[in-house]
Design a protein around this motif. Structure first.
Motif, PDB file in Angstrom:
ATOM      1  N   TYR A  59      -4.227   2.465  -9.075  1.00 13.16           N
ATOM      2  CA  TYR A  59      -5.108   3.587  -8.775  1.00 13.16           C
ATOM      3  C   TYR A  59      -6.539   3.077  -8.785  1.00 13.16           C
ATOM      4  CZ  TYR A  59      -0.973   6.298 -10.093  1.00 13.16           C
ATOM      5  OH  TYR A  59       0.303   6.806 -10.172  1.00 13.16           O
ATOM      6  N   ASN A  60      -7.424   3.786  -8.095  1.00 13.30           N
ATOM      7  CA  ASN A  60      -8.842   3.440  -8.113  1.00 13.30           C
ATOM      8  C   ASN A  60      -9.642   4.722  -8.305  1.00 13.30           C
ATOM      9  OD1 ASN A  60     -11.467   2.517  -7.702  1.00 13.30           O
ATOM     10  ND2 ASN A  60     -10.875   1.107  -6.079  1.00 13.30           N
ATOM     11  N   THR A  61     -10.363   4.795  -9.414  1.00 15.81           N
ATOM     12  CA  THR A  61     -11.111   6.008  -9.745  1.00 15.81           C
ATOM     13  C   THR A  61     -12.597   5.907  -9.418  1.00 15.81           C
ATOM     14  OG1 THR A  61     -11.418   7.651 -11.523  1.00 15.81           O
ATOM     15  CG2 THR A  61     -11.631   5.328 -12.122  1.00 15.81           C
ATOM     16  N   GLY A  62     -13.056   4.748  -8.919  1.00 14.59           N
ATOM     17  CA  GLY A  62     -14.484   4.586  -8.611  1.00 14.59           C
ATOM     18  C   GLY A  62     -15.320   4.657  -9.877  1.00 14.59           C
ATOM     19  N   LYS A 105       4.165  12.197  -1.757  1.00 16.12           N
ATOM     20  CA  LYS A 105       3.121  12.021  -0.740  1.00 16.12           C
ATOM     21  C   LYS A 105       1.737  12.375  -1.259  1.00 16.12           C
ATOM     22  CE  LYS A 105       3.518  16.579   1.478  1.00 16.12           C
ATOM     23  NZ  LYS A 105       3.757  17.286   2.757  1.00 16.12           N
ATOM     24  N   ASN A 106       1.650  13.194  -2.310  1.00 16.35           N
ATOM     25  CA  ASN A 106       0.344  13.568  -2.865  1.00 16.35           C
ATOM     26  C   ASN A 106      -0.087  12.678  -4.027  1.00 16.35           C
ATOM     27  OD1 ASN A 106      -0.064  15.745  -1.074  1.00 16.35           O
ATOM     28  ND2 ASN A 106       1.227  17.074  -2.327  1.00 16.35           N
ATOM     29  N   SER A 107       0.650  11.629  -4.269  1.00 20.17           N
ATOM     30  CA  SER A 107       0.263  10.705  -5.336  1.00 20.17           C
ATOM     31  C   SER A 107      -1.095  10.093  -5.025  1.00 20.17           C
ATOM     32  CB  SER A 107       1.301   9.592  -5.485  1.00 20.17           C
ATOM     33  OG  SER A 107       0.834   8.570  -6.336  1.00 20.17           O
ATOM     34  N   ARG A 108      -1.888   9.857  -6.051  1.00 13.76           N
ATOM     35  CA  ARG A 108      -3.214   9.252  -5.884  1.00 13.76           C
ATOM     36  C   ARG A 108      -3.155   7.730  -5.901  1.00 13.76           C
ATOM     37  NH1 ARG A 108      -6.586  12.423  -3.662  1.00 13.76           N
ATOM     38  NH2 ARG A 108      -8.279  11.170  -4.509  1.00 13.76           N
ATOM     39  N   SER A 109      -1.969   7.180  -5.971  1.00 15.40           N
ATOM     40  CA  SER A 109      -1.816   5.729  -6.035  1.00 15.40           C
ATOM     41  C   SER A 109      -2.280   5.056  -4.752  1.00 15.40           C
ATOM     42  CB  SER A 109      -0.349   5.375  -6.307  1.00 15.40           C
ATOM     43  OG  SER A 109      -0.133   3.989  -6.173  1.00 15.40           O
ATOM     44  N   MET A 110      -2.956   3.910  -4.896  1.00 13.57           N
ATOM     45  CA  MET A 110      -3.339   3.088  -3.766  1.00 13.57           C
ATOM     46  C   MET A 110      -2.152   2.275  -3.246  1.00 13.57           C
ATOM     47  SD  MET A 110      -6.563   3.178  -2.846  1.00 13.57           S
ATOM     48  CE  MET A 110      -7.963   4.129  -3.399  1.00 13.57           C
ATOM     49  N   GLY A 111      -1.167   2.084  -4.099  1.00 16.15           N
ATOM     50  CA  GLY A 111      -0.011   1.292  -3.751  1.00 16.15           C
ATOM     51  C   GLY A 111       0.600   0.709  -5.007  1.00 16.15           C
ATOM     52  N   ILE A 112       1.485  -0.252  -4.830  1.00 16.94           N
ATOM     53  CA  ILE A 112       2.144  -0.864  -5.984  1.00 16.94           C
ATOM     54  C   ILE A 112       1.999  -2.374  -5.939  1.00 16.94           C
ATOM     55  CG2 ILE A 112       3.791   1.024  -6.230  1.00 16.94           C
ATOM     56  CD1 ILE A 112       5.896  -0.870  -4.972  1.00 16.94           C
ATOM     57  N   LEU A 113       1.924  -2.950  -7.105  1.00 15.07           N
ATOM     58  CA  LEU A 113       1.809  -4.393  -7.266  1.00 15.07           C
ATOM     59  C   LEU A 113       3.085  -4.883  -7.935  1.00 15.07           C
ATOM     60  CD1 LEU A 113       0.308  -7.054  -7.243  1.00 15.07           C
ATOM     61  CD2 LEU A 113      -0.980  -6.294  -9.247  1.00 15.07           C
ATOM     62  N   LEU A 114       3.877  -5.647  -7.184  1.00 11.27           N
ATOM     63  CA  LEU A 114       5.096  -6.222  -7.747  1.00 11.27           C
ATOM     64  C   LEU A 114       4.723  -7.496  -8.487  1.00 11.27           C
ATOM     65  CD1 LEU A 114       7.638  -5.870  -4.770  1.00 11.27           C
ATOM     66  CD2 LEU A 114       6.962  -4.176  -6.472  1.00 11.27           C
ATOM     67  N   ALA A 115       4.810  -7.455  -9.799  1.00 13.71           N
ATOM     68  CA  ALA A 115       4.530  -8.620 -10.628  1.00 13.71           C
ATOM     69  C   ALA A 115       5.857  -9.211 -11.099  1.00 13.71           C
ATOM     70  CB  ALA A 115       3.668  -8.217 -11.824  1.00 13.71           C
ATOM     71  N   PRO A 116       5.858 -10.436 -11.602  1.00 16.15           N
ATOM     72  CA  PRO A 116       7.130 -11.042 -12.013  1.00 16.15           C
ATOM     73  C   PRO A 116       7.872 -10.259 -13.093  1.00 16.15           C
ATOM     74  CG  PRO A 116       5.435 -12.719 -11.805  1.00 16.15           C
ATOM     75  CD  PRO A 116       4.747 -11.402 -11.665  1.00 16.15           C
ATOM     76  N   SER A 164       0.829  -1.202   0.000  1.00 12.33           N
ATOM     77  CA  SER A 164       0.000   0.000   0.000  1.00 12.33           C
ATOM     78  C   SER A 164       0.864   1.253   0.000  1.00 12.33           C
ATOM     79  CB  SER A 164      -0.920   0.011   1.225  1.00 12.33           C
ATOM     80  OG  SER A 164      -0.164   0.257   2.403  1.00 12.33           O
ATOM     81  N   SER A 165       0.252   2.374  -0.360  1.00 13.53           N
ATOM     82  CA  SER A 165       0.966   3.648  -0.366  1.00 13.53           C
ATOM     83  C   SER A 165       1.456   4.003   1.038  1.00 13.53           C
ATOM     84  CB  SER A 165       0.066   4.756  -0.920  1.00 13.53           C
ATOM     85  OG  SER A 165      -1.123   4.871  -0.152  1.00 13.53           O
ATOM     86  N   ARG A 166       0.692   3.627   2.056  1.00 14.88           N
ATOM     87  CA  ARG A 166       1.101   3.899   3.434  1.00 14.88           C
ATOM     88  C   ARG A 166       2.364   3.133   3.785  1.00 14.88           C
ATOM     89  NH1 ARG A 166      -3.422   2.863   7.696  1.00 14.88           N
ATOM     90  NH2 ARG A 166      -1.679   3.371   9.059  1.00 14.88           N
ATOM     91  N   GLU A 167       2.480   1.909   3.312  1.00 18.29           N
ATOM     92  CA  GLU A 167       3.681   1.121   3.582  1.00 18.29           C
ATOM     93  C   GLU A 167       4.903   1.753   2.916  1.00 18.29           C
ATOM     94  OE1 GLU A 167       2.658  -3.480   3.961  1.00 18.29           O
ATOM     95  OE2 GLU A 167       1.579  -2.579   2.284  1.00 18.29           O
ATOM     96  N   ILE A 168       4.730   2.242   1.702  1.00 21.59           N
ATOM     97  CA  ILE A 168       5.839   2.886   0.993  1.00 21.59           C
ATOM     98  C   ILE A 168       6.277   4.151   1.724  1.00 21.59           C
ATOM     99  CG2 ILE A 168       6.535   4.008  -1.164  1.00 21.59           C
ATOM    100  CD1 ILE A 168       4.482   2.180  -2.586  1.00 21.59           C
ATOM    101  N   LYS A 169       5.308   4.937   2.190  1.00 25.27           N
ATOM    102  CA  LYS A 169       5.624   6.220   2.832  1.00 25.27           C
ATOM    103  C   LYS A 169       6.214   6.054   4.229  1.00 25.27           C
ATOM    104  CE  LYS A 169       2.199   8.525  -0.026  1.00 25.27           C
ATOM    105  NZ  LYS A 169       0.829   9.041  -0.139  1.00 25.27           N
ATOM    106  N   GLU A 170       6.269   4.817   4.739  1.00 30.75           N
ATOM    107  CA  GLU A 170       6.963   4.567   5.990  1.00 30.75           C
ATOM    108  C   GLU A 170       8.460   4.824   5.859  1.00 30.75           C
ATOM    109  OE1 GLU A 170       5.957   3.371   9.321  1.00 30.75           O
ATOM    110  OE2 GLU A 170       4.292   4.481   8.430  1.00 30.75           O
ATOM    111  N   LEU A 171       8.956   4.935   4.626  1.00 34.84           N
ATOM    112  CA  LEU A 171      10.369   5.229   4.401  1.00 34.84           C
ATOM    113  C   LEU A 171      10.747   6.622   4.881  1.00 34.84           C
ATOM    114  CD1 LEU A 171      10.892   3.693   0.846  1.00 34.84           C
ATOM    115  CD2 LEU A 171      11.925   2.894   2.971  1.00 34.84           C
ATOM    116  N   GLY A 172       9.748   7.494   5.026  1.00 29.61           N
ATOM    117  CA  GLY A 172      10.029   8.824   5.575  1.00 29.61           C
ATOM    118  C   GLY A 172      10.331   9.879   4.533  1.00 29.61           C
TER     119      GLY A 172
END
Length: 368
Positions: free
Chosen positions: A179-182, A161-172, A146-154
């Motif tokens: 992102y989620n636009t509803g 920090k203002n990115s609209r991303s929900m997080g990142i998916l590491l694929a092979p 999640s984006s919160r996990e990434i931002k734990e880096l400080g």
């Protein structure tokens, strides 16, 4: 005590990680409306959840009793979400904040149904502030952070920090920014998303990918009609809304429903994608380097073919534009559920070839 692993417990876990679970999404979690109603009624009677309705948003939240139960059962999983002044523990009342929580729930459901781990204790901690963050074995991918996990880096994440991303998916094969636009058009700040792209290339270089990873983006939305809104968006009056730009060279769209879940499983399985590509293009010629239009193969008469089943909005747009500029015909291959939107959006002279999603799932995922 509710048994861990049960449907009830899973529901409580999802509420815990997203803060508030939208009532509109219970149909994706439970087998039937009657069963959903039964579970919710029982959890309310046990004083584990409560309904929150305000500003026409209805959702379910955990009670203190439920939070204590989850923390007792899985402290390593929920300490981050259910303690302190976090957005999932101390929920703000502003509608836009609650919508964000609801969209997180949508995202986690889609990831869950695609079989992708997202709970903190299910994956290595690669965004740790320590000098020796966990390493990731590529064979364990895909994994979602999640984006919160990434931002734990400080501080090094200040510019994103203002990115609209929900997080990142590491694929092979690559990294997907999610992102989620509803059902509307997401707010968008081009420069911030470009910085996110650059940050991910830098931070994930050689870890777990050899060299700099390819960064792609995935936009989740309520349905395929939302994809049309996105592809025709010009950014709104102040250019503050999403529009196709150069922040990501590849930008896929997936609906938050069973069709999108199947497509996400495919996107994160490069071997299956390669197998499908070979099958779809087995009777066509190789792409021509001198051809002025982006394409994946050519028909016997020279018509360029584009594989669009991954619904890469950027490639679809470039294909359409190229055909119009050069005044030539094209052939496009997509899934059946994507066809109506593509026919509405594409303005070039294009013939369509459709993949039956249900047959595909039986043949490739061995589903009944």
């Amino acid at each position: 005590m509710i048994k861990p692993g049960s449907q009830k417990f899973r529901f409580l876990e999802l509420i815990g990680i997203c803060g508030e679970f939208p009532a509109s999404q219970t149909g994706r979690l439970f087998s039937s409306p009657s069963y959903a109603e039964k579970v919710i009624t029982e959890l309310k009677a046990e004083k584990l959840i409560r309904t929150h309705y305000k500003d026409r948003l209805r959702g379910y939240r955990l009670t203190r009793k439920a939070k204590d139960m989850l923390l007792s059962c899985h402290p390593e999983r929920f300490q981050y979400f259910l303690t302190g002044n976090t957005e999932t523990n101390m929920i703000r009342s502003e509608p836009f904040r609650r919508v964000r929580l609801h969209q997180k729930a949508q995202t986690y459901l889609t990831l869950s149904h695609a079989g992708i781990p997202f709970y903190p204790d299910e994956k290595p901690d690669i965004f740790s502030r320590t000098d020796n963050p966990d390493s990731v074995n590529q064979r364990s991918l895909p994994l979602f952070y999640s984006s919160r996990e990434i931002k734990e880096l400080g501080e090094i994440t200040t510019k994103i920090k203002n990115s609209r991303s929900m997080g990142i998916l590491l694929a092979p094969q690559c990294v997907f920014a999610l992102y989620n636009t509803g059902n509307g058009i997401l707010k968008w700040e081009y420069k911030t998303e470009v910085r996110l792209n650059a940050f991910l290339q830098y931070y994930l270089q050689d870890h777990p990918y050899p060299g700099r990873p390819q960064i792609r983006a995935v936009m989740l939305g309520d349905n395929m009609e939302t994809a049309f809104k996105l592809m025709t968006s010009t950014g709104g009056y102040r250019r503050s809304l999403f529009m196709l730009d150069t922040s990501f060279e590849h930008f896929h769209f997936l609906p938050n429903n069973p069709e999108g879940e199947a497509l996400l499983r495919l996107l994160t399985d490069p071997k299956r994608m390669a197998q499908l590509d070979r099958l779809l293009l087995s009777d066509q010629g190789s792409p021509r380097s001198e051809f002025p239009v982006e394409h994946d193969a050519v028909l016997a008469d020279g018509t360029p073919t584009l594989l669009a089943y991954d619904f890469d909005m950027q490639r679809i747009n470039r294909f359409n534009t190229g055909l119009n500029v050069y005044g030539i015909c094209g052939n496009l291959i997509c899934f059946d559920f994507q066809l109506p939107v593509l026919k509405e959006y594409l303005s070039a002279n294009i013939q369509f070839s459709c993949i039956d999603l249900q047959k595909f799932k039986r043949g490739f995922f061995h589903e009944p």
